[in-house]
Design a protein around this motif. Structure first.
Motif: not given
Ligand code: GCB
Length: 655
Positions: A236, A534, A467-468, A530, A528, A613, A429, A558, A625, A623, A603, A404
């Protein structure tokens, strides 16, 4: 670590043999790939992978790229250097015609672009010309320098000329801050070698090849994504290609101080412990480490391998975010000398606490991508670093997560200077090829290159290895190897990874469990989540509880949601600043209730480009965020986090 080339043995040498499948799929492709140039390897490996997948072979090691790089020279800025930055000639080569003929065979004659050949007569056919092909700036990604290259993934050839009057006694190296992703390097029509990995530095020695006049340096940079690469095809963030960081000629004595580690011993605030490595023919020498301001001067002897380890006591003002004290450290051998600015601090974990200089600390952080703050494209300069870290400080941060992948060295040095603690990361990643040994080797190499470059930076306290990533045996083995590598390359710092916890609902009560098996190997847990973006509504966060399998500190690495700067509405209208602001408010309610939380890096600091995106007028390939827009405007959520960090600072004033 052995180089990839060292693992090769004799084997196939022709493409037809290779396509005859008369080889062990785990070994021989590497061997025959070794004989080919970069683009051949890449396109042939793609073909081979497709063929083997068709015949049912699911596991296949991609062609590792041979790295013949010299051992990394530490602290380039303290050496005698000449910058090769500026405008370079550039040829965009989407079909790799600069390396392969129409049968996909390596070009042997002057048609190979690295020869920089000029027609000798009106009649002669030469189908390339650097001098009239336009220019790209180095350092810089190519995507934001020409509109036509914004989405480009493939090869670009770079060329520049230079003269260099080298003293006969000295040695000369070419140093690249980073090239994304594969770099093949040629000097005066000869291949020097290749490097894989888009975010770490590498060197080639050119002592015997450099001329006083008329050198021409050619690089082929290819940023095609590949399933077996690190990162893999799915990310991403923008796949910025190019020579993205500075290029430097480094002139050193015949025997020089290649690298050194001068840090406080793990767990101590008074004992300096480290090592030093010489490179050259006179490996046994006296070396002196001096910290004049502290009245320290210690002399040691290197062994027959040019190595020495040392330990001595000191009484230094410790580095911390509120007092980022750096000492001038002078390092002198009998043949070389240089100076670094080094901070001294200790970092440890006790139970769920993170201790800086023996005192518990809460990490008030923010995640950052390596994008320029006030223009488009990759960041690389001191000014970029200063602006990004000033925004983080304005937010009230004492910590940043450099996501990352390893960011440029200027960022680490600026963090040392400004007093901002750092989480450094490698691009392991999402879902990479856990079973492929060359993918692991590549990840280990990138991790080691990051540590080699940054191991004297006081600001850097955490290495993150992933990461994730999805939990399974192959992934656990892969990450355990990286964790072990990080600990053995540098035992003084903490190791973490951004994990993902899972939710358990029992009669409307939501609990989130942190129980990833990798947690047992980490010093600090990263996670992380959301909630409110999400999954679920922002207000659901208020009543969510967190439990952990481990008696370890947690950094919420995050959380967040998207908002388009200047777009307003109610708190349940997606993409508005109010939605994001409300999400942060509810997150804070939840985070305050996690007993083992010792830090957070929401994040993210700034909106960043991402091909994933696509939503028109809102995302437009960004993105969103960020707490700051891509034009540097602060969104409402910025001030929510700032308020919270001020409260925390009042509660814990010394951090
Ligand atoms: C995540 C990722 C990050 C993304 C973010 C997102 O979990 O680690 O790289 O940019 O979510 O905005 O979805």
């Amino acid at each position: 670590m052995p180089t990839l080339r060292a693992r090769f043995s004799s084997g196939l040498s022709s493409i037809s043999e290779a396509f005859g499948f008369g080889f062990n799929v785990y070994e021989s492709p590497n061997v025959f790939l070794e004989t080919l140039h970069l683009a051949e390897r890449m396109s042939l490996m793609n073909n081979l992978v497709s063929c083997l997948t068709l015949v049912g072979c699911l596991v296949f090691p991609s062609g590792p790229v041979v790295a013949q790089v010299a051992p990394l020279i530490a602290n380039i800025s303290a050496r005698q250097t000449t910058s090769l930055d500026g405008q370079w000639q550039a040829i965009v080569d989407p079909y790799d015609v600069g390396a392969l003929d129409y049968r996909a065979q390596p070009l042997k004659n002057h048609q190979g672009f690295y020869k920089n050949y000029k027609p000798q007569s009106e009649l002669e056919l030469v189908e390339y010309d650097f001098d009239s092909s336009g220019q790209l700036h180095v350092p810089g990604d190519w995507n934001t320098q020409r509109e036509s290259l914004l989405f480009y993934e493939g090869s670009v050839w770079y060329k520049r000329s230079f003269d260099y009057a080298k003293s006969p006694k000295n040695r000369l190296f070419l140093h690249f801050g980073a090239c994304n992703y594969l770099a093949a390097v040629y000097l005066n029509g000869e291949e020097l070698g290749e490097h894989e990995g888009g975010f770490t530095p590498f060197d080639f020695e050119i002592t015997d090849r450099v001329r006083a006049h008329g050198n021409f340096l050619v690089l082929r940079i290819n940023n095609s994504r590949g399933k077996d690469q690190v990162p893999t095809i799915n990310t991403d963030w923008w796949n910025y290609g190019g020579i993205t960081r500075p290029v430097t000629l480094v002139d050193v004595p015949e025997t020089f101080v290649q690298d050194y580690f001068v840090q406080l011993e793990k767990g101590s605030t008074r004992q300096i412990k480290g090592w030093l490595q010489l490179n050259g023919p006179r490996l046994q020498q006296n070396v002196t480490i001096r910290i004049p301001e502290a009245g320290l001067s210690k002399t040691f002897q290197t062994d027959s391998k040019g190595h020495t380890e040392f330990a001595f006591s000191s009484d230094l003002t410790l580095w911390s975010p509120e007092n980022p004290k750096l000492y001038s450290v002078e390092i002198a051998s009998e043949t070389d000398q240089l100076e670094d600015r080094i901070g001294f601090r200790s970092i440890e974990v006790r139970g769920t606490d993170i201790l800086l200089n023996g005192k518990p600390l809460f990490l008030r952080g923010i995640s950052i991508h390596e994008e320029a703050p006030l223009r488009s494209g990759r960041a690389w300069s001191e000014d970029d670093a200063r602006t990004l870290l000033s925004w983080a400080k304005e937010l009230g941060c004492n910590f940043v997560r450099l996501a990352h992948y390893p960011h440029n060295e200027a960022m680490l040095r600026m963090a040392d200077l400004m007093g901002v603690l750092v989480w450094g990361e490698v691009p392991v990643y999402w879902t990479i090829r856990w079973e492929n040994p060359s993918t692991l080797h590549n990840a280990e190499n990138q991790l080691n290159e990051m540590i080699a470059r940054d191991h004297n930076r006081a600001a850097l306290i955490i290495y993150s290895v992933a990461n994730e990533t999805p939990i399974n045996d192959a992934r656990n083995r892969f990450l355990r190897q990286l964790i072990q590598d990080a600990h053995s390359a540098d035992s003084t710092r903490l190791v973490s990874a951004a994990l993902q916890a899972h939710e358990v609902t029992d009669r409307n009560r939501i609990t989130i469990h942190i129980d990833d098996p990798i947690g047992s190997d980490l010093d600090v847990l990263g996670n992380n989540e959301y909630i409110g973006w999400y999954v679920r509504r922002p207000s659901d966060a208020d009543s969510i509880d967190w439990v952990s399998e481990y008696d370890k500190p947690l950094i919420m690495s995050e959380f967040g949601g998207d908002a388009l700067f200047g777009y307003h509405g109610d708190v349940l209208t997606r993409w508005t600043e109010e939605y994001q602001e409300n999400l942060y408010e509810h997150q804070i309610v939840m985070l305050k209730r996690i007993p083992f939380l010792r830090g957070m890096t929401p994040w993210i600091l700034k909106d960043f480009r991402s091909p994933r995106r696509t939503l028109p007028r809102i995302e437009d390939y960004f993105n969103r965020k960020g707490l700051v827009s891509d034009h540097g405007e602060k969104k409402k959520a910025f001030f929510v986090l700032q308020r919270f960090y001020r409260e925390l600072q009042i509660a814990q004033p010394l951090n």
